[in-house]
Design a protein around this motif. Structure first.
Motif, PDB file in Angstrom:
ATOM      1  N   UNK A  15      62.873  71.826 -18.063  1.00 45.49           N
ATOM      2  CA  UNK A  15      62.741  70.379 -18.166  1.00 45.49           C
ATOM      3  C   UNK A  15      61.893  69.852 -17.016  1.00 45.49           C
ATOM      4  N   UNK A  16      61.010  68.929 -17.331  1.00 42.33           N
ATOM      5  CA  UNK A  16      60.156  68.314 -16.320  1.00 42.33           C
ATOM      6  C   UNK A  16      60.542  66.838 -16.198  1.00 42.33           C
ATOM      7  N   UNK A  23      55.747  59.874 -21.404  1.00 37.44           N
ATOM      8  CA  UNK A  23      55.990  59.149 -22.653  1.00 37.44           C
ATOM      9  C   UNK A  23      55.710  57.660 -22.465  1.00 37.44           C
ATOM     10  N   UNK A  24      56.234  57.066 -21.399  1.00 38.54           N
ATOM     11  CA  UNK A  24      56.079  55.621 -21.177  1.00 38.54           C
ATOM     12  C   UNK A  24      54.596  55.234 -21.124  1.00 38.54           C
ATOM     13  N   UNK A  46      61.668  67.079 -25.268  1.00 41.53           N
ATOM     14  CA  UNK A  46      61.255  66.506 -23.986  1.00 41.53           C
ATOM     15  C   UNK A  46      61.958  65.181 -23.708  1.00 41.53           C
ATOM     16  N   UNK A  47      62.643  64.626 -24.704  1.00 44.09           N
ATOM     17  CA  UNK A  47      63.374  63.361 -24.513  1.00 44.09           C
ATOM     18  C   UNK A  47      64.821  63.589 -24.095  1.00 44.09           C
ATOM     19  N   UNK A  52      65.192  72.500 -21.788  1.00 48.67           N
ATOM     20  CA  UNK A  52      63.894  73.162 -21.773  1.00 48.67           C
ATOM     21  C   UNK A  52      63.153  72.798 -23.058  1.00 48.67           C
ATOM     22  N   UNK A  53      61.839  72.893 -23.030  1.00 44.31           N
ATOM     23  CA  UNK A  53      61.060  72.469 -24.191  1.00 44.31           C
ATOM     24  C   UNK A  53      59.651  73.016 -24.114  1.00 44.31           C
ATOM     25  N   UNK A  54      58.965  72.967 -25.256  1.00 48.03           N
ATOM     26  CA  UNK A  54      57.525  73.127 -25.212  1.00 48.03           C
ATOM     27  C   UNK A  54      57.027  71.876 -24.488  1.00 48.03           C
TER      28      UNK A  54
END
Length: 180
Positions: A15-16, A23-24, A46-47, A52-54
């Motif tokens: 996660x970043x 996003x904002x 990512x939300x 973890x995510x692509x």
């Protein structure tokens, strides 16, 4: 991800904390391009804080008429969004755009019409993972394992992930209905 034969197209990262800000910034840009959107939301992995995510920001835009957006693809293209017609062949009212920078996907934009069931599904999935740490951890473990196994096979990664996503959606629906 880099494109081309044998290229790694699936990478799952930690996660970043910068993802919400990314996003904002994109939401502000899209609000100018899609002024009639009733919602522009951060969805997908990512939300979900800590998941973890692509490293691709998934965005949901809800509009009155997707045909209006089809006619404005040039405006989205000026901001780096590549329209991918046919990405959802079973749903002509679900438009998909991707943004690529330096050979890597940075954003996915899903555009659907008001009245579509998809916004509720995207929100339910996101909110369930935000509220259930164990479900998010299970999902993260699966994504990492599939990314390791199918790094160069995005369609296979997605297909093998789908059954678990369906299971998580069933759990989220049971919870919403007051079950366990």
């Amino acid at each position: 991800m880099e494109y081309g034969p044998g290229a790694r197209t699936v990478e799952v990262v930690d996660y970043d904390p910068a993802w919400p800000a990314r996003f904002a910034a994109e939401r502000a840009l899209l609000a100018g391009v899609l002024p009639g959107a009733s919602a522009i939301e951060h969805v997908g992995s990512t939300s979900v804080p800590g998941l973890c995510a692509k490293p691709t920001i998934d965005i949901l835009a809800v509009v009155a008429d997707v045909q209006d957006v089809r006619e404005r693809t040039d405006a989205l293209a000026r901001h780096g969004y590549d329209y991918r017609p046919g990405s959802f062949p079973d749903d002509e009212q679900h438009l998909f755009f991707r943004k690529v920078a330096d050979g890597r996907r940075t954003h996915h934009l899903h555009v659907v019409a008001v009245g579509s069931p998809l916004p509720e599904d995207y929100r339910l999935f996101r909110d369930y993972l935000r509220s259930d740490d164990e479900a998010a951890r299970e999902y993260g473990r699966l994504k990492r394992a599939l990314a390791d196994r199918h790094a160069a096979e995005r369609p296979r990664y997605i297909a093998e992930k789908s059954a678990f996503v369906d299971e998580l959606m069933a759990r989220a629906r049971r919870r919403r209905a007051g079950g366990s």
